[in-house]
Design an enzyme around this catalytic site. Structure first.
Site, PDB file in Angstrom:
ATOM      1  N   ASP A 190      31.342 -48.993  93.590  1.00  0.00           N
ATOM      2  CA  ASP A 190      29.604 -49.187  95.091  1.00  0.00           C
ATOM      3  C   ASP A 190      28.756 -48.117  95.391  1.00  0.00           C
ATOM      4  OD1 ASP A 190      28.532 -50.473  96.836  1.00  0.00           O
ATOM      5  OD2 ASP A 190      29.454 -52.413  96.680  1.00  0.00           O
ATOM      6  N   SER A 193      13.642 -41.975  79.612  1.00  0.00           N
ATOM      7  CA  SER A 193      14.677 -41.466  78.698  1.00  0.00           C
ATOM      8  C   SER A 193      15.577 -42.361  78.185  1.00  0.00           C
ATOM      9  CB  SER A 193      14.835 -39.809  79.620  1.00  0.00           C
ATOM     10  OG  SER A 193      14.046 -39.368  79.798  1.00  0.00           O
ATOM     11  N   LYS A 198       8.294 -32.669  78.433  1.00  0.00           N
ATOM     12  CA  LYS A 198       9.136 -33.820  78.936  1.00  0.00           C
ATOM     13  C   LYS A 198       8.152 -34.755  77.855  1.00  0.00           C
ATOM     14  CE  LYS A 198      10.931 -35.225  82.764  1.00  0.00           C
ATOM     15  NZ  LYS A 198      12.403 -34.747  83.517  1.00  0.00           N
ATOM     16  N   ARG A 246     -15.146 -41.734  97.080  1.00  0.00           N
ATOM     17  CA  ARG A 246     -13.954 -42.564  97.207  1.00  0.00           C
ATOM     18  C   ARG A 246     -14.585 -43.218  98.613  1.00  0.00           C
ATOM     19  NH1 ARG A 246      -8.073 -39.618  97.509  1.00  0.00           N
ATOM     20  NH2 ARG A 246      -7.358 -41.165  98.140  1.00  0.00           N
ATOM     21  N   HIS A 254       2.330 -34.008  98.574  1.00  0.00           N
ATOM     22  CA  HIS A 254       2.611 -32.960  97.010  1.00  0.00           C
ATOM     23  C   HIS A 254       4.180 -33.892  96.833  1.00  0.00           C
ATOM     24  CE1 HIS A 254       1.078 -32.839  93.370  1.00  0.00           C
ATOM     25  NE2 HIS A 254       2.282 -32.552  93.298  1.00  0.00           N
ATOM     26  N   GLU A 260       6.079 -35.708  97.668  1.00  0.00           N
ATOM     27  CA  GLU A 260       6.096 -37.776  97.567  1.00  0.00           C
ATOM     28  C   GLU A 260       6.104 -37.962  96.450  1.00  0.00           C
ATOM     29  OE1 GLU A 260       7.220 -40.117  99.121  1.00  0.00           O
ATOM     30  OE2 GLU A 260       6.034 -41.049  98.564  1.00  0.00           O
ATOM     31  N   HIS A 310      -3.809 -51.110 101.523  1.00  0.00           N
ATOM     32  CA  HIS A 310      -3.603 -51.226 100.205  1.00  0.00           C
ATOM     33  C   HIS A 310      -2.697 -49.708  99.992  1.00  0.00           C
ATOM     34  CE1 HIS A 310      -3.848 -50.834  95.533  1.00  0.00           C
ATOM     35  NE2 HIS A 310      -4.690 -49.830  96.271  1.00  0.00           N
ATOM     36  N   THR A 349       6.016 -30.864  82.699  1.00  0.00           N
ATOM     37  CA  THR A 349       5.775 -32.225  82.290  1.00  0.00           C
ATOM     38  C   THR A 349       5.436 -31.988  80.956  1.00  0.00           C
ATOM     39  OG1 THR A 349       4.398 -32.225  84.436  1.00  0.00           O
ATOM     40  CG2 THR A 349       3.927 -33.873  83.155  1.00  0.00           C
ATOM     41  N   HIS A 407      -3.178 -28.135  96.552  1.00  0.00           N
ATOM     42  CA  HIS A 407      -4.437 -28.671  95.808  1.00  0.00           C
ATOM     43  C   HIS A 407      -5.206 -29.664  96.179  1.00  0.00           C
ATOM     44  CE1 HIS A 407      -1.004 -30.494  93.104  1.00  0.00           C
ATOM     45  NE2 HIS A 407      -1.939 -31.215  93.854  1.00  0.00           N
ATOM     46  N   HIS A 408      -4.614 -30.367  97.185  1.00  0.00           N
ATOM     47  CA  HIS A 408      -4.990 -31.773  97.606  1.00  0.00           C
ATOM     48  C   HIS A 408      -6.843 -31.079  99.081  1.00  0.00           C
ATOM     49  CE1 HIS A 408      -2.314 -34.240  96.081  1.00  0.00           C
ATOM     50  NE2 HIS A 408      -1.303 -33.413  95.904  1.00  0.00           N
ATOM     51  N   SER A 467      14.446 -45.374 106.849  1.00  0.00           N
ATOM     52  CA  SER A 467      15.086 -45.858 105.078  1.00  0.00           C
ATOM     53  C   SER A 467      14.920 -45.256 104.195  1.00  0.00           C
ATOM     54  CB  SER A 467      14.312 -48.018 105.087  1.00  0.00           C
ATOM     55  OG  SER A 467      14.538 -47.909 103.811  1.00  0.00           O
ATOM     56  N   SER A 468      13.782 -43.995 103.460  1.00  0.00           N
ATOM     57  CA  SER A 468      14.300 -43.504 102.656  1.00  0.00           C
ATOM     58  C   SER A 468      15.736 -42.937 103.013  1.00  0.00           C
ATOM     59  CB  SER A 468      13.106 -43.113 102.501  1.00  0.00           C
ATOM     60  OG  SER A 468      12.030 -43.910 102.640  1.00  0.00           O
ATOM     61  N   TYR A 505       6.161 -36.693  93.482  1.00  0.00           N
ATOM     62  CA  TYR A 505       6.550 -36.519  92.363  1.00  0.00           C
ATOM     63  C   TYR A 505       7.721 -37.485  92.593  1.00  0.00           C
ATOM     64  CZ  TYR A 505       3.913 -33.443  90.552  1.00  0.00           C
ATOM     65  OH  TYR A 505       2.840 -32.259  90.366  1.00  0.00           O
ATOM     66  N   TRP A 507      -4.423 -43.593 103.513  1.00  0.00           N
ATOM     67  CA  TRP A 507      -3.451 -43.711 104.064  1.00  0.00           C
ATOM     68  C   TRP A 507      -2.866 -41.582 103.870  1.00  0.00           C
ATOM     69  CZ3 TRP A 507       1.522 -41.319 101.286  1.00  0.00           C
ATOM     70  CH2 TRP A 507       0.177 -40.334 100.321  1.00  0.00           C
TER      71      TRP A 507
HETATM   72  C1  HEM Z   1       0.788 -33.137  85.352  1.00  0.00           C
HETATM   73  C2  HEM Z   1       1.349 -33.130  86.663  1.00  0.00           C
HETATM   74  C3  HEM Z   1       0.182 -32.841  87.806  1.00  0.00           C
HETATM   75  C4  HEM Z   1      -0.693 -33.076  88.170  1.00  0.00           C
HETATM   76  C5  HEM Z   1      -1.419 -31.227  87.989  1.00  0.00           C
HETATM   77  C6  HEM Z   1      -1.818 -33.686  89.479  1.00  0.00           C
HETATM   78  C7  HEM Z   1      -2.865 -32.853  90.049  1.00  0.00           C
HETATM   79  C8  HEM Z   1      -3.246 -33.202  91.072  1.00  0.00           C
HETATM   80  C9  HEM Z   1      -3.753 -32.634  92.431  1.00  0.00           C
HETATM   81  C10 HEM Z   1      -4.700 -31.499  92.056  1.00  0.00           C
HETATM   82  C11 HEM Z   1      -4.873 -33.243  92.736  1.00  0.00           C
HETATM   83  C12 HEM Z   1      -5.463 -33.538  94.086  1.00  0.00           C
HETATM   84  C13 HEM Z   1      -7.211 -34.143  93.684  1.00  0.00           C
HETATM   85  C14 HEM Z   1      -8.112 -34.230  94.637  1.00  0.00           C
HETATM   86  O1  HEM Z   1      -7.990 -34.805  95.555  1.00  0.00           O
HETATM   87  O2  HEM Z   1      -9.157 -33.597  94.713  1.00  0.00           O
HETATM   88  C15 HEM Z   1      -3.908 -34.226  92.814  1.00  0.00           C
HETATM   89  C16 HEM Z   1      -4.015 -35.527  93.303  1.00  0.00           C
HETATM   90  C17 HEM Z   1      -3.271 -37.159  93.434  1.00  0.00           C
HETATM   91  N1  HEM Z   1      -2.060 -36.688  92.629  1.00  0.00           N
HETATM   92 FE1  HEM Z   1      -1.961 -35.845  91.265  1.00  0.00          FE
HETATM   93  N2  HEM Z   1      -1.338 -34.354  89.433  1.00  0.00           N
HETATM   94  C18 HEM Z   1      -0.263 -34.779  89.201  1.00  0.00           C
HETATM   95  C19 HEM Z   1       0.735 -36.535  88.870  1.00  0.00           C
HETATM   96  C20 HEM Z   1       0.718 -36.679  89.958  1.00  0.00           C
HETATM   97  C21 HEM Z   1       2.227 -37.814  89.562  1.00  0.00           C
HETATM   98  C22 HEM Z   1       2.950 -37.744  88.953  1.00  0.00           C
HETATM   99  C23 HEM Z   1       1.622 -38.460  90.658  1.00  0.00           C
HETATM  100  C24 HEM Z   1       2.231 -39.898  91.103  1.00  0.00           C
HETATM  101  C25 HEM Z   1       3.793 -40.641  90.538  1.00  0.00           C
HETATM  102  C26 HEM Z   1       0.216 -38.283  91.575  1.00  0.00           C
HETATM  103  C27 HEM Z   1       0.014 -38.650  92.331  1.00  0.00           C
HETATM  104  C28 HEM Z   1      -1.144 -38.165  93.174  1.00  0.00           C
HETATM  105  C29 HEM Z   1      -1.865 -38.971  94.626  1.00  0.00           C
HETATM  106  C30 HEM Z   1      -1.774 -39.831  94.805  1.00  0.00           C
HETATM  107  C31 HEM Z   1      -3.197 -38.130  94.462  1.00  0.00           C
HETATM  108  C32 HEM Z   1      -4.400 -38.534  95.499  1.00  0.00           C
HETATM  109  C33 HEM Z   1      -4.612 -37.709  96.776  1.00  0.00           C
HETATM  110  C34 HEM Z   1      -5.069 -38.425  97.687  1.00  0.00           C
HETATM  111  O3  HEM Z   1      -5.369 -39.343  98.351  1.00  0.00           O
HETATM  112  O4  HEM Z   1      -6.130 -37.229  97.786  1.00  0.00           O
HETATM  113  N3  HEM Z   1       0.166 -37.184  90.823  1.00  0.00           N
HETATM  114  N4  HEM Z   1      -2.993 -34.800  92.058  1.00  0.00           N
END
Ligand code: HEM
Ligand SMILES: [Cu+2]
Lengths: 531, 359
Positions: free
Chosen positions: A111, A274, A337, A456, A259, A261, A82, A334, A308-309, A175-176, A263, A147
């Site tokens: 094009d 916008s 914006k 989770r 990370h 990714e 998923h 952010t 931070h992850h 591809s990307s 963004y 994933w």
């Molecule tokens: C204000 C902006 C953002 C901040 C400060 C932020 C911060 C964080 C932090 C600290 C985590 C880690 C959480 C943990 O596992 O303990 C996290 C996880 C995640 N964030 Fe963000 N994030 C932001 C915006 C975004 C955006 C824009 C996206 C995607 C479009 C995103 C997608 C994800 C995803 C997919 C995870 C999960 C990763 C995992 O599976 O461990 N985040 N974020």
């Protein structure tokens, strides 16, 4: 302000004269940016439904405590695939589809710069995903390690199909990268005369920055999956402590890709919103320049916050503090914006057609996702949130009500340009309201599940989580069903309906609105003049 | 009020978990205030500045002053958040001067606890019966949050945990202590707690560690020092008794029935999760035992793999986790169940001689 020149009949005739293939071969061999854009969008929608079907299995299993539908191992395969499908199959190709359709039309180019490569970068995708999905039917099953495929679970304890997973990821990455190169070359070289950098539509700007992110990090992903491959099959020990490796190094490399990714999956949304908010507020975007700077600084910061992850992996205190401060900083651009979008609406003359509804929902719900992101950034508290449903809630707010809602907004906004027909207003409104309500029933309570202590990626849970999980699952099913309304809207608009003028929306700005609707097969063969 | 909500972060029992909770609420309230202002302005505009009410669009689209202001104000707020966060983090990471040290080792899918100062170690596994998970029995109150042997610690003592793993990455998490640390194979992580009041505290593994990740609970019982000492003494006495019993067993022959009955129990508790209750394994993931050449023909290899596990695969060593009697029984069971019918009985002395051979 612009002088368009599209003489569609004449060009369509010329095209036939070249002997363009008809029927299925037109789509297989096409190098036309509009065809390829359509292919990407259809593929992304198909993947969205497939990934969604897997989410429905997950939510059905979690409807009640106890194991009722699927085995834990299959549950893990569902969560893994998923995630992979939604990230690499739905969100990214949908953005690439929008880029293909809109970037040339927005900058007055005939094009994409590298049309043959464009055809390839699309057509390898179906192979990658066929391989990934087929692995589910192999003996031992498909990928079941999340994933994020952390080593050593993915290197030592994974099913035999891991090689397929690795090759599928390689192809998605190739591809990307090809798509990104095409976007960069197109924007740098094919802008119409007079379109200088600070006149570039924001969607083009955000995609340009996204493309650089892609080129920077996709090779990192390719590297890390290759290391997984050699560790598993060829006896290397990059991530095996017994052989001198380090499993935590896997996470550093993965998140250095991962990370940026996330963004990659949100910056183009900023561009879309916008474009839409000013159109329906009938007022120019507030702070164009600061939007560009904010996007660039978010992209820059995204390279220094990966860890931070990984706060719980046991980093030195200094590292934890550094990554905490840098992560908190992302909230500043952010915030800029969000404030700019609100200021754009302020004292506007707003109407609320469906693209605007999705854009407004985006602003509110993405901001909620940003707030939970800020909470996650605070290291001592992240120890508690990490790997719970709080994180699941956070990234679904940014990815579903962020990225996906912006894609819906874009689809409604430009659909009349693509098909020449207005979409069915009533159905589209129904799609919006059903999605909006169900998505919040689905994801909002997950914050509480996480705070209350539900980890989770578990197939079964303690009794105190039962009620909330039930609500969440109901929201999930409702969200899933709502997407068929969208399918109906698209089919209806593709078949016919009220004709759209060249400029569909009263307040819309940009070169794409100068060409007729539907946009003829060839546009801007002589570049428009921008004054 | 907020701390009594079942759906909020727990305030926990320790000083650190209290500080973490306060930090959580502070940031949460700040987010609420900002959200209120931003969404408030937005909804005001949506209601007042709509075309249908005759609103005419203004034409401003820039103001350097305002843009600098709304970059600067959030920065100040962030600094305000970072200060308490930093001091809490420093406190959490200071593991010096511990009174008790316990090594926590994760493996698929159980926890192993070893007391450094005392000669005591044991495994802790999920105690919820399989029938409850399969919805065949009514679920108990602490469904999935109960273990056979909880970790016991003294109150008002600084307890240091050393986390590591035997296979994949796990994460040891007890919300009420605000402790969550990954257990990485080949490396050691540190964490600590100091629990002020006796009680039972529950948690779960918090890192995807394979199929039974959801079935890896943690239970910690905190006791008054005197109770803790008494518990420790009992454990040691019990261990001594078990060791003595083992010695006696070496001379004893267990009957087939005894071996098979005990063997089935042990098999279902320790082996069936992977090799399946019917011994058929999961193709491509876990090998079948039914009809397996090793089980049917190679007794020595069979005993060795159960004792020592197989490196690089999910097969863990059971030599330390199970008693001699249990090991003998489970090997006997595997060699005679599901039509394997080798007719061979394995006795405790057989296990002991393999154990000596490999030492
Ligand atoms: C204000 C902006 C953002 C901040 C400060 C932020 C911060 C964080 C932090 C600290 C985590 C880690 C959480 C943990 O596992 O303990 C996290 C996880 C995640 N964030 Fe963000 N994030 C932001 C915006 C975004 C955006 C824009 C996206 C995607 C479009 C995103 C997608 C994800 C995803 C997919 C995870 C999960 C990763 C995992 O599976 O461990 N985040 N974020
Ligand atoms: Cu675990």
């Amino acid at each position: 302000m612009t002088e368009s020149n599209t003489t569609d009949d004449q060009h369509a005739g010329e095209h036939e004269h070249h002997g363009a293939p008809k029927g299925i071969m037109r789509w297989v061999l096409t190098t036309n940016h509009k065809d390829i854009g359509t292919l990407y969008l259809l593929f992304a929608f198909a993947m969205f439904l497939l990934g969604g079907a897997m989410a429905m299995i997950i939510r059905a299993e979690l409807f009640q405590p106890g194991l009722q539908l699927v085995e834990p191992n299959f549950f893990n395969q569902m969560t893994t695939v998923h995630g992979l499908i939604m990230v690499f199959g739905a969100v990214m190709p949908a953005f690439t589809g929008l880029a293909n359709w809109m970037i040339p039309m927005m900058i007055g180019a005939p094009d994409m710069a590298l049309p043959r490569m464009n055809n390839w970068s699309f057509w390898i995708l179906p192979f990658a995903f066929t391989m990934l999905v087929a692995s589910l039917f192999m003996e031992g099953g498909g990928p079941n390690f999340g994933w994020t495929f952390y080593a050593p679970l993915s290197t030592t304890y994974s099913p035999d199909s891991t090689a397929l997973f690795v090759f599928a990821v390689h192809i998605m990455g190739i591809s990307s990268i090809m798509g990104a190169i095409n976007v960069i070359v197109t924007i740098v070289n094919l802008r119409a005369p007079g379109m200088n950098w600070m006149k570039l539509p924001l969607f083009v700007w955000t995609w340009l920055i996204t493309a650089f992110l892609l080129i920077a990090v996709m090779p990192v992903l390719a590297g890390v999956v290759t290391m997984v491959l050699t560790d598993k099959y060829f006896g290397t020990s990059f991530f095996d402590a017994a052989g001198g490796g380090d499993p935590v190094m896997f996470q550093h490399i993965f998140w250095f890709f991962g990370h940026p990714e996330v963004y990659i999956m949100i910056l183009p949304s900023f561009g879309i919103v916008s474009a839409i908010i000013p159109a329906f507020a009938r007022k120019p975007l507030f702070g164009y320049a600061s939007m560009v700077y904010a996007t660039a600084s978010i992209a820059g910061l995204s390279f220094i916050v990966w860890a931070h992850h990984m706060f719980t992996t046991g980093m030195p205190l200094f590292g934890e503090l550094f990554f905490m401060y840098c992560t908190m900083l992302i909230a500043v651009p952010t915030g800029v914006k969000v404030f700019n979008w609100v200021a754009t609406m302020w004292r506007g003359s707003m109407t609320f057609e469906v693209p605007m509804l999705f854009a407004l929902a985006f602003v509110v719900l993405f901001t909620i996702g940003g707030f939970s992101g800020l909470m996650l950034a605070i290291t001592p508290v992240d120890f508690q949130y990490h790997d719970t449903y709080f994180v699941v809630a956070h990234f679904h707010y940014v990815l579903v009500t962020g990225a996906i809602f912006s894609i819906f907004a874009a689809a409604y906004y430009w659909l009349p340009k693509w098909t020449g027909h207005m979409y069915h207003e009533g159905l589209a409104q129904a799609h919006f309201w059903c999605s909006l309500i169900s998505v919040n029933v689905l994801f909002f309570p997950m914050h509480f599940l996480g705070l209350a202590g539900m980890p989770r990626r578990i197939p079964d849970y303690a009794l105190q989580f039962a009620d909330v999980n039930q609500i969440v699952s109901i929201g999930g099913f409702a969200f899933g069903v709502s997407q068929f309304i969208f399918l109906a809207v698209i089919i209806k608009a593709a078949k016919g309906g009220e004709k759209s003028p060249a400029k569909t929306w009263e307040g819309a700005e940009g070169l794409e609105w100068d060409v007729p609707s539907p946009a003829p097969y060839h546009t801007f063969e002589t570049p428009p003049e921008i004054k | 009020m907020a701390e009594d909500m079942p759906l909020n972060l727990t305030k926990g029992v320790t000083e650190v978990s209290g500080r973490v909770y306060d930090l959580h609420m502070t940031i949460f309230y700040i987010c609420c205030v900002i959200g209120f202002i931003v969404f408030g302005a937005m909804f005001y505009a949506i209601i007042k500045h709509r075309k249908s009410r005759g609103a005419v669009a203004a034409n401003f689209h820039e103001s350097t002053k305002i843009e600098i202001l709304w970059t600067a104000i959030p920065l100040v707020i962030l600094v305000g958040m970072a200060i308490p966060a930093t001091s809490t983090l420093i406190a959490m990471e200071n593991t010096d001067d511990a009174d008790v040290t316990i090594q926590v080792t994760g493996s698929q899918w159980k926890w192993h606890y070893r007391y450094f100062e005392d000669d005591l170690e044991y495994f802790s596994v999920l105690a919820t019966p399989r029938q409850q998970i399969d919805n065949k029995l009514e679920k108990s109150e602490n469904y999935l949050l109960e273990v056979d042997r909880p970790l016991v610690i003294p109150i008002n003592k600084k307890v240091r945990f050393l986390m590591t793993s035997d296979d994949v990455i796990h994460s040891w998490w007890v919300p009420e202590f605000a402790v969550k640390k990954d257990a990485n194979p080949g490396f050691i992580n540190e964490a600590w707690t100091n629990v002020p009041k006796p009680g039972i505290y529950r948690g779960q593994c918090a890192e995807l560690c394979g199929k039974d990740h959801g079935f890896m609970p943690i239970v910690v019982i905190a006791k008054e020092q005197a109770d803790y000492d008494q518990w420790m003494a009992e454990q040691k006495a019990e261990q001594a008794a078990v060791a003595e019993e083992e010695q006696r067993l070496l001379a004893l022959q267990m009957s087939e029935q005894e071996l098979m009955e005990l063997g089935e129990q042990v098999y279902l508790a320790s082996c069936a999760a992977c090799h399946q209750p019917n011994g058929q394994g999961l193709p491509g993931m876990f090998p079948a035992l039914r009809g397996s050449p090793m089980v049917l023909e190679d007794k020595v290899a069979h005993i060795d793999i159960v004792l020592h596990g197989k490196a690089g695969t999910a097969m863990p060593p059971f030599g330390k986790q199970l008693a001699l009697k249990e090991l003998a029984a489970v090997v006997t069971y595997e060699r005679n169940a599901w039509g394997n019918d080798t007719g061979e009985l394995i006795q405790a002395s057989d296990i002991q001689s393999r154990r000596n051979a490999s030492n």
